[in-house]
Each structure stands twice: as C-alpha cells, then as structure tokens.
Design a protein around this motif. Structure first.
Motif, mmCIF file in Angstrom:
data_model
loop_
_atom_site.group_PDB
_atom_site.id
_atom_site.type_symbol
_atom_site.label_atom_id
_atom_site.label_comp_id
_atom_site.label_asym_id
_atom_site.label_seq_id
_atom_site.Cartn_x
_atom_site.Cartn_y
_atom_site.Cartn_z
ATOM 1 N N THR A 35 12.788 62.817 10.136
ATOM 2 C CA THR A 35 12.016 61.609 9.820
ATOM 3 C C THR A 35 12.819 60.545 9.078
ATOM 4 O O THR A 35 12.349 59.422 8.912
ATOM 5 C CB THR A 35 10.789 61.969 8.968
ATOM 6 O OG1 THR A 35 11.230 62.512 7.713
ATOM 7 C CG2 THR A 35 9.917 62.988 9.683
ATOM 8 N N SER A 36 14.008 60.908 8.619
ATOM 9 C CA SER A 36 14.871 60.010 7.839
ATOM 10 C C SER A 36 14.229 59.565 6.519
ATOM 11 O O SER A 36 14.621 58.547 5.951
ATOM 12 C CB SER A 36 15.262 58.771 8.662
ATOM 13 O OG SER A 36 16.043 59.151 9.777
ATOM 14 N N THR A 37 13.247 60.315 6.049
ATOM 15 C CA THR A 37 12.619 60.010 4.763
ATOM 16 C C THR A 37 13.364 60.735 3.645
ATOM 17 O O THR A 37 13.917 61.815 3.835
ATOM 18 C CB THR A 37 11.140 60.435 4.745
ATOM 19 O OG1 THR A 37 11.057 61.840 5.067
ATOM 20 C CG2 THR A 37 10.347 59.641 5.749
ATOM 21 N N ALA A 38 13.358 60.126 2.454
ATOM 22 C CA ALA A 38 14.057 60.707 1.310
ATOM 23 C C ALA A 38 13.343 61.950 0.807
ATOM 24 O O ALA A 38 12.112 62.034 0.842
ATOM 25 C CB ALA A 38 14.154 59.668 0.197
ATOM 26 N N LEU A 39 14.110 62.918 0.350
ATOM 27 C CA LEU A 39 13.556 64.167 -0.176
ATOM 28 C C LEU A 39 13.759 64.219 -1.687
ATOM 29 O O LEU A 39 14.901 64.173 -2.172
ATOM 30 C CB LEU A 39 14.222 65.372 0.480
ATOM 31 C CG LEU A 39 13.996 65.542 1.988
ATOM 32 C CD1 LEU A 39 14.813 66.727 2.513
ATOM 33 C CD2 LEU A 39 12.514 65.754 2.290
ATOM 34 N N GLU A 40 12.668 64.316 -2.419
ATOM 35 C CA GLU A 40 12.732 64.392 -3.875
ATOM 36 C C GLU A 40 12.769 65.852 -4.324
ATOM 37 O O GLU A 40 12.092 66.701 -3.764
ATOM 38 C CB GLU A 40 11.510 63.703 -4.494
ATOM 39 C CG GLU A 40 11.480 63.752 -6.019
ATOM 40 C CD GLU A 40 10.231 63.106 -6.593
ATOM 41 O OE1 GLU A 40 10.109 63.075 -7.837
ATOM 42 O OE2 GLU A 40 9.371 62.666 -5.795
ATOM 43 N N GLY A 41 13.564 66.136 -5.357
ATOM 44 C CA GLY A 41 13.611 67.476 -5.919
ATOM 45 C C GLY A 41 14.497 68.464 -5.176
ATOM 46 O O GLY A 41 14.357 69.665 -5.361
ATOM 47 N N VAL A 42 15.407 67.961 -4.360
ATOM 48 C CA VAL A 42 16.350 68.847 -3.672
ATOM 49 C C VAL A 42 17.328 69.415 -4.702
ATOM 50 O O VAL A 42 17.856 68.686 -5.543
ATOM 51 C CB VAL A 42 17.133 68.088 -2.581
ATOM 52 C CG1 VAL A 42 18.193 68.995 -1.946
ATOM 53 C CG2 VAL A 42 16.185 67.556 -1.521
#
Length: 259
Positions: A35-42
């Motif tokens: 989705t090319s969306t940012a991932l928080e908490g990786v």
C-alpha cells in the motif's frame, strides 16, 4: 596568506568532522510494500552495535550505524528483513524500507474433555498438574538465584551451580562477541522495551547467533522451569540467561581461588 590557509584548513576539517558525525546515523522510512503507507512502531535493531529504535507515526527512523552494519526490521504481521547499511545510504540520506505483509493463520486448538469415573484416586490423575516453581538464592550472590521445581528441590540447585553455566560456556565459548552483546542488550533501553513486548525469541536468536532450540535449552539448563520458558517474554529470557552467566562467573572465580 598563511592565516587564510589555516582558516581554510580548519573550515575543511570542521566540514569533514560534521559529515563523519552524520555518517554514523542511518535514516529512513518504513513502508507497507503493498500500500506504500507508513508503518508506525516498527522495531529496528542494529545487530552489530546492539542499538534499537522504532519508527514514528510517519514511519520515520534514525539509528546509529556505520557502513556494513546490519539493521533488522520486524513488525507484527509482516515478514522481518535484514538490510545492510551502505556508504551511499549514509552519504545521501533517507532511504525507503518496504515490509511485506504476512497471511495470518490460526492454529487448530484441540480441547480435550476430562472423563471422570467417580473414583477420586482415578480422576485425580486426569487433572493437569499445577506448575509450582520456586526461586532459590545462593549465599553471597546478588539476584534472585535459580528457579527449581518443588519435586527436585535442592538437588537441582546444587547441580545448577556447575552444569548450566558450563553449558553456556560451550554455547558461547567460541563466540565472545555474543557474550558482550548480553551486556549491551541489558543496557540499551530501546532494546529492553522492544524485548519486553515480544515472545517469539526472534530477536534473541539473531543477536546471540543461536537457534530457538538452543536458546530454550540454555534457559532450561539454567534451571528455569518449562512453564517459565513458555510464558516469559523475550526480556525475561534475556535477563535469565545473563543472570545465569554472571553467577557462573562468580562461582568460577571462587572455585579457581580455592584451587
């Protein structure tokens, strides 16, 4: 003219030092590959320097790193990956890291019903045993000591003084760098916070360069119960291994002095 040359030299040196400081930090953004969306908490860990961090709400991260360091990225529901830090990455700035989502599958759960006969002596054998574990402290040593089952009692504690840590020495004797990582992992707050919420042992096996079976065996040989091994989070497992090894070193020094 001489003053101008000195000024230019100092200015050049300052720029190089500034670049060198910036080059010790890798920056980037972690995205969902589909989705090319940012991932928080990786969760991100530098496996070489044992430093950790997590991505912010925009998927951005900054972590201490140098060329050829390996960064490990893990996130619930996504496939973990390792990325090597290159000179171009440090030189040109931020880089996009993409994680691939995993398909979630629930394991089949089998519920077995107790078949009672009405005879106490028979039925009581069908009831699962209650896991009673106790901690025994060793005089002269700090910490909570070893965990041992009630059935084996003091015999296991005495046996654990020499045998478990000898096993640790065999496991890590040829890997001194992995032993140093135990201390670094305990001192890094980001690593500790990360491990406190993980139960998969993935990060521990990668950092210590052992497989899951050997990791469980280490904790078992240190006389921690099967119940502890199954229920403990990764931080508790880390502390258990470190405690066992530290106590072994104290006991080993005592034995050497007596000899």
């Amino acid at each position: 003219m001489k003053k101008i040359l000195i000024f230019l030299f100092i200015s050049t040196l300052a720029v190089e030092l500034s670049y060198a400081q910036d080059a010790l930090r890798a920056e980037g953004v972690v995205l969902n590959s589909s989705t090319s969306t940012a991932l928080e908490g990786v969760n991100i860990v530098n496996l070489n320097q044992v430093k950790g961090t997590t991505t912010n709400e925009n998927g951005e991260f900054k972590i201490t790193a140098k060329v050829n360091d390996t960064l490990h990225f893990s996130y619930l529901g996504f496939k973990s990956i390792k990325v090597r830090v290159t000179n171009d990455w440090l030189k040109y700035g931020s880089s996009n890291i993409e994680l691939t989502e995993l398909a979630l599958a629930l394991e089949e759960v089998v519920v077995s019903q107790l078949k009672l006969t009405g005879f106490l002596e028979v039925d009581i054998k069908q009831v699962p045993a209650i896991n009673s574990n106790y901690r025994y402290s060793i005089s002269g040593l700090e910490g909570t000591g070893y965990e041992a089952s009630q059935k084996s009692g003091l015999t296991k504690v005495i046996g654990s003084i020499f045998n478990p840590a000898d096993f640790l020495h065999r496991m890590f004797g040829k890997k001194p760098n992995e032993l140093k990582k135990l201390k670094k992992m305990k001192e890094d707050d980001e690593i500790r916070n990360l491990l406190a919420h993980k139960f998969d042992r993935e990060m521990l096996t990668i950092l210590l360069q052992v497989d899951r079976v050997d990791l469980d065996e280490i904790v078992s040989q240190c006389n921690y119960s099967k119940g502890f091994i199954q229920k403990a989070n990764d931080l508790q497992i880390l502390d258990a291994i470190n405690e066992c090894y530290e106590e072994y070193k104290l006991l080993s020094r005592g034995r050497t002095r007596k000899i």
